[in-house]
Design a protein around this motif. Structure first.
Motif, PDB file in Angstrom:
ATOM      1  N   SER A  63       0.972  -1.257   0.128  1.00 52.21           N
ATOM      2  CA  SER A  63      -0.063   0.042  -0.081  1.00 52.21           C
ATOM      3  C   SER A  63       1.001   1.192   0.065  1.00 52.21           C
ATOM      4  CB  SER A  63      -0.944  -0.041   0.935  1.00 52.21           C
ATOM      5  OG  SER A  63      -0.371   0.634   2.813  1.00 52.21           O
ATOM      6  N   VAL A  64       0.228   2.511  -0.241  1.00 53.38           N
ATOM      7  CA  VAL A  64       0.875   3.908  -0.832  1.00 53.38           C
ATOM      8  C   VAL A  64       1.370   4.564   1.479  1.00 53.38           C
ATOM      9  CG1 VAL A  64       0.891   5.931   0.036  1.00 53.38           C
ATOM     10  CG2 VAL A  64      -0.389   4.286  -2.106  1.00 53.38           C
ATOM     11  N   ALA A  65       0.565   3.452   2.517  1.00 55.31           N
ATOM     12  CA  ALA A  65       0.893   3.627   3.841  1.00 55.31           C
ATOM     13  C   ALA A  65       2.170   2.947   3.927  1.00 55.31           C
ATOM     14  CB  ALA A  65      -0.143   3.437   4.491  1.00 55.31           C
ATOM     15  N   GLU A  66       2.342   1.767   3.555  1.00 52.14           N
ATOM     16  CA  GLU A  66       3.309   1.309   3.605  1.00 52.14           C
ATOM     17  C   GLU A  66       4.799   1.899   3.047  1.00 52.14           C
ATOM     18  OE1 GLU A  66       5.923  -3.024   3.263  1.00 52.14           O
ATOM     19  OE2 GLU A  66       3.431  -3.258   1.979  1.00 52.14           O
ATOM     20  N   VAL A  67       4.242   2.110   2.034  1.00 51.79           N
ATOM     21  CA  VAL A  67       5.666   2.987   1.586  1.00 51.79           C
ATOM     22  C   VAL A  67       5.412   4.023   2.483  1.00 51.79           C
ATOM     23  CG1 VAL A  67       6.538   4.253   0.118  1.00 51.79           C
ATOM     24  CG2 VAL A  67       5.394   2.713  -0.779  1.00 51.79           C
ATOM     25  N   ARG A  68       5.085   4.786   2.201  1.00 52.44           N
ATOM     26  CA  ARG A  68       5.173   5.890   3.338  1.00 52.44           C
ATOM     27  C   ARG A  68       6.210   5.635   4.966  1.00 52.44           C
ATOM     28  NH1 ARG A  68       3.318  10.673   1.170  1.00 52.44           N
ATOM     29  NH2 ARG A  68       2.245  10.696  -0.175  1.00 52.44           N
ATOM     30  N   GLU A  69       5.202   5.208   5.659  1.00 53.32           N
ATOM     31  CA  GLU A  69       5.760   5.024   7.142  1.00 53.32           C
ATOM     32  C   GLU A  69       7.225   4.177   6.264  1.00 53.32           C
ATOM     33  OE1 GLU A  69       7.470   2.111   9.829  1.00 53.32           O
ATOM     34  OE2 GLU A  69       6.345   1.073   7.681  1.00 53.32           O
ATOM     35  N   ARG A  70       8.143   2.853   5.384  1.00 57.26           N
ATOM     36  CA  ARG A  70       9.170   2.483   5.906  1.00 57.26           C
ATOM     37  C   ARG A  70      10.256   4.040   5.664  1.00 57.26           C
ATOM     38  NH1 ARG A  70       9.225  -3.229   3.623  1.00 57.26           N
ATOM     39  NH2 ARG A  70      11.773  -2.965   4.896  1.00 57.26           N
ATOM     40  N   MET A  71       9.562   4.415   4.450  1.00 54.03           N
ATOM     41  CA  MET A  71      10.678   5.571   3.827  1.00 54.03           C
ATOM     42  C   MET A  71      10.730   6.993   5.287  1.00 54.03           C
ATOM     43  SD  MET A  71      11.920   4.817   1.059  1.00 54.03           S
ATOM     44  CE  MET A  71      12.525   6.395   0.492  1.00 54.03           C
ATOM     45  N   ALA A  72       9.767   6.567   6.217  1.00 54.61           N
ATOM     46  CA  ALA A  72       9.649   7.713   7.227  1.00 54.61           C
ATOM     47  C   ALA A  72      10.962   7.741   7.838  1.00 54.61           C
ATOM     48  CB  ALA A  72       8.066   7.899   8.021  1.00 54.61           C
ATOM     49  N   ARG A  73      11.786   5.912   8.132  1.00 53.62           N
ATOM     50  CA  ARG A  73      12.480   5.425   8.841  1.00 53.62           C
ATOM     51  C   ARG A  73      13.973   5.933   8.429  1.00 53.62           C
ATOM     52  NH1 ARG A  73      10.485  -0.536   8.596  1.00 53.62           N
ATOM     53  NH2 ARG A  73       8.454  -0.027   9.298  1.00 53.62           N
ATOM     54  N   ASP A  74      14.442   6.450   6.848  1.00 55.02           N
ATOM     55  CA  ASP A  74      14.895   6.548   6.172  1.00 55.02           C
ATOM     56  C   ASP A  74      16.208   7.911   7.100  1.00 55.02           C
ATOM     57  OD1 ASP A  74      17.332   7.898   4.701  1.00 55.02           O
ATOM     58  OD2 ASP A  74      16.249   7.961   2.986  1.00 55.02           O
ATOM     59  N   PRO A  75      16.908   7.407   7.417  1.00 48.55           N
ATOM     60  CA  PRO A  75      17.494   8.557   8.753  1.00 48.55           C
ATOM     61  C   PRO A  75      18.051  10.167   7.609  1.00 48.55           C
ATOM     62  CG  PRO A  75      19.401   6.896   8.500  1.00 48.55           C
ATOM     63  CD  PRO A  75      17.836   6.968   7.729  1.00 48.55           C
ATOM     64  N   TRP A  76      17.257  10.338   6.063  1.00 46.26           N
ATOM     65  CA  TRP A  76      17.449  11.327   5.628  1.00 46.26           C
ATOM     66  C   TRP A  76      16.271  12.257   5.857  1.00 46.26           C
ATOM     67  CZ3 TRP A  76      21.199  11.259   0.710  1.00 46.26           C
ATOM     68  CH2 TRP A  76      22.722  11.725   0.933  1.00 46.26           C
ATOM     69  N   GLN A  77      15.134  11.164   5.700  1.00 46.45           N
ATOM     70  CA  GLN A  77      14.113  11.743   6.088  1.00 46.45           C
ATOM     71  C   GLN A  77      13.340  11.852   8.022  1.00 46.45           C
ATOM     72  OE1 GLN A  77      10.965  11.538   4.116  1.00 46.45           O
ATOM     73  NE2 GLN A  77      12.113  10.610   1.725  1.00 46.45           N
ATOM     74  N   GLN A  78      14.590  11.535   8.188  1.00 48.33           N
ATOM     75  CA  GLN A  78      14.528  12.763   9.585  1.00 48.33           C
ATOM     76  C   GLN A  78      15.041  13.183  10.280  1.00 48.33           C
ATOM     77  OE1 GLN A  78      15.099   8.211  11.961  1.00 48.33           O
ATOM     78  NE2 GLN A  78      13.095   7.404  11.545  1.00 48.33           N
ATOM     79  N   ASP A  79      16.386  13.454   9.770  1.00 48.21           N
ATOM     80  CA  ASP A  79      17.065  15.077   9.962  1.00 48.21           C
ATOM     81  C   ASP A  79      16.917  15.735   9.217  1.00 48.21           C
ATOM     82  OD1 ASP A  79      18.410  14.436   7.900  1.00 48.21           O
ATOM     83  OD2 ASP A  79      19.899  13.833   8.031  1.00 48.21           O
ATOM     84  N   GLY A  80      15.938  15.722   8.167  1.00 51.06           N
ATOM     85  CA  GLY A  80      14.903  16.568   7.216  1.00 51.06           C
ATOM     86  C   GLY A  80      15.920  17.344   5.984  1.00 51.06           C
ATOM     87  N   HIS A  81      16.938  15.938   5.583  1.00 45.71           N
ATOM     88  CA  HIS A  81      17.972  16.015   4.342  1.00 45.71           C
ATOM     89  C   HIS A  81      16.643  15.863   3.038  1.00 45.71           C
ATOM     90  CE1 HIS A  81      21.603  16.581   6.065  1.00 45.71           C
ATOM     91  NE2 HIS A  81      22.180  16.547   5.401  1.00 45.71           N
ATOM     92  N   ALA A  82      15.645  15.377   3.140  1.00 48.29           N
ATOM     93  CA  ALA A  82      14.943  14.706   1.929  1.00 48.29           C
ATOM     94  C   ALA A  82      13.471  14.243   2.877  1.00 48.29           C
ATOM     95  CB  ALA A  82      15.154  13.701   1.372  1.00 48.29           C
ATOM     96  N   LYS A  83      12.536  14.858   1.760  1.00 50.13           N
ATOM     97  CA  LYS A  83      11.118  15.002   1.953  1.00 50.13           C
ATOM     98  C   LYS A  83      10.301  13.592   1.104  1.00 50.13           C
ATOM     99  CE  LYS A  83       7.337  17.178   2.977  1.00 50.13           C
ATOM    100  NZ  LYS A  83       6.829  18.206   3.864  1.00 50.13           N
ATOM    101  N   LEU A  84       9.637  12.949   1.542  1.00 45.98           N
ATOM    102  CA  LEU A  84       8.914  11.645   0.595  1.00 45.98           C
ATOM    103  C   LEU A  84       7.737  12.814   0.223  1.00 45.98           C
ATOM    104  CD1 LEU A  84       8.385   9.501  -0.821  1.00 45.98           C
ATOM    105  CD2 LEU A  84       7.369   8.926   0.911  1.00 45.98           C
TER     106      LEU A  84
END
Length: 103
Positions: A63-84
């Motif tokens: 699902s889209v939700a699975e993609v969003r949830e798993r990518m939210a764990r990316d260190p660059w998503q978490q520290d603000g370098h990148a945004k899905l």
């Protein structure tokens, strides 16, 4: 069988445009995270879009939700370098990425 999703990830203001990707803060953690997702068959393909410097990902997920949830764990998503910024299910008609056996 998993569905296929395309996603766009944008670099944010935390990205230093004067440094290559491998020189950005947290690169080692981001690279290890992405390599793990690729090894398990979640990421099928990813690549830099030359004009925009966005990154296009192709995922195999439920699902889209699975993609969003798993990518939210990316260190660059978490520290603000990148945004899905966009995720959509896609139906490839030509040249579809191949799911790993058992996917």
């Amino acid at each position: 069988m998993k569905k296929t999703f395309a996603a766009i990830v944008k670099r944010t203001e935390a990205w230093d445009p004067g440094r290559e990707a491998h020189e950005q803060d947290g690169f080692e953690h981001h690279a290890a995270f992405v390599a793990g997702l690729e090894a398990e068959g979640f990421i099928a393909m990813a690549g830099l879009m030359e004009e925009s410097s966005d990154v296009l990902f192709i995922f195999f997920a439920d699902s889209v939700a699975e993609v969003r949830e798993r990518m939210a764990r990316d260190p660059w998503q978490q520290d603000g370098h990148a945004k899905l910024v966009r995720v959509e299910e896609v139906q490839f008609r030509i040249g579809a990425p191949q799911q790993p056996a058992g996917g």
